[in-house]
Design an enzyme around this catalytic site. Sequence first.
Site, PDB file in Angstrom:
ATOM      1  N   GLY A 141       0.874  -1.164   0.000  1.00  0.00           N
ATOM      2  CA  GLY A 141       0.000   0.000   0.000  1.00  0.00           C
ATOM      3  C   GLY A 141       0.909   1.210   0.000  1.00  0.00           C
ATOM      4  N   CYS A 182       6.059  -5.221   0.322  1.00  0.00           N
ATOM      5  CA  CYS A 182       6.208  -3.858  -0.211  1.00  0.00           C
ATOM      6  C   CYS A 182       6.166  -2.837   0.933  1.00  0.00           C
ATOM      7  CB  CYS A 182       5.169  -3.589  -1.295  1.00  0.00           C
ATOM      8  SG  CYS A 182       5.558  -2.159  -2.316  1.00  0.00           S
ATOM      9  N   ILE A 196       5.660  -2.839  -7.705  1.00  0.00           N
ATOM     10  CA  ILE A 196       4.943  -1.575  -7.894  1.00  0.00           C
ATOM     11  C   ILE A 196       5.526  -0.574  -6.898  1.00  0.00           C
ATOM     12  CG2 ILE A 196       2.700  -0.406  -7.875  1.00  0.00           C
ATOM     13  CD1 ILE A 196       1.411  -3.228  -8.186  1.00  0.00           C
ATOM     14  N   ARG A 197       6.352   0.338  -7.378  1.00  0.00           N
ATOM     15  CA  ARG A 197       7.008   1.329  -6.510  1.00  0.00           C
ATOM     16  C   ARG A 197       7.620   0.672  -5.280  1.00  0.00           C
ATOM     17  NH1 ARG A 197       3.027   4.824  -4.363  1.00  0.00           N
ATOM     18  NH2 ARG A 197       4.716   6.014  -3.505  1.00  0.00           N
ATOM     19  N   HIS A 230       4.800  -7.861  -4.612  1.00  0.00           N
ATOM     20  CA  HIS A 230       3.421  -8.160  -4.219  1.00  0.00           C
ATOM     21  C   HIS A 230       3.057  -9.591  -4.594  1.00  0.00           C
ATOM     22  CE1 HIS A 230       1.983  -4.032  -3.244  1.00  0.00           C
ATOM     23  NE2 HIS A 230       2.958  -3.684  -4.048  1.00  0.00           N
ATOM     24  N   GLU A 252       0.742 -11.347  -3.523  1.00  0.00           N
ATOM     25  CA  GLU A 252      -0.709 -11.526  -3.504  1.00  0.00           C
ATOM     26  C   GLU A 252      -1.377 -11.131  -4.820  1.00  0.00           C
ATOM     27  OE1 GLU A 252      -0.194  -7.208  -2.509  1.00  0.00           O
ATOM     28  OE2 GLU A 252       0.953  -9.053  -2.178  1.00  0.00           O
TER      29      GLU A 252
END
Length: 193
Positions: free
Chosen positions: A47, A79, A134-135, A170, A172
């Site tokens: 997140g 993350c 992602i980032r 990630h 998941e």
Amino acid sequence: MIKVGVLGLQGAVREHVHSIEECGAEAVVIKQKEQLEDVDGLILPGGESTTMRKLIDQYDFMDSLKSFASTGKPMFGTCAGLILLAKDIVGYDEPHIGVMDVKVERNSFGRQRESFEVELDIAGVADDFTAVFIRGPHIVQVGENVEILAKHHDRIVAAREGNILGCSFHPELTDDYRMTAYFINMVKEAKEN
């Protein structure tokens, strides 16, 4: 049955719940600190770490999360969750939960539009795991008791220290549940000891 909590304040909560259930364990979305007493392990999802920290403070979770870690119950940060677990964050004076002896750097792999997937060799998990970045952060350095599980272009992207597991990607967000299964196995082993 093994019960695994997913911190439900922000991030990819539903996807983690699905992956836990696919591995045959019970998933519990944690929205109140009292719920931590009922689970055998805890996932801190990806997140936005700054937002997650604000919500942890707003809902008075910090002491309960530190206490959970001190019981020896396994924790898995993906993350942003890895950033929350790290004892040291590049550019920050103090950590968040700070229970994993690693130093992390935020947003190591570029912005959102530079997200990518890559196959990783993850020790003890798989030699062909599709990792979604992602980032993501990466681990800059590890303490002596930290086992490096995976690297991408010489950057550490997965590691374990005892009952604490962290990764930059990630797991998941794919239909490959082997990383979650690895964590659930950690939870089973901790419960048996």
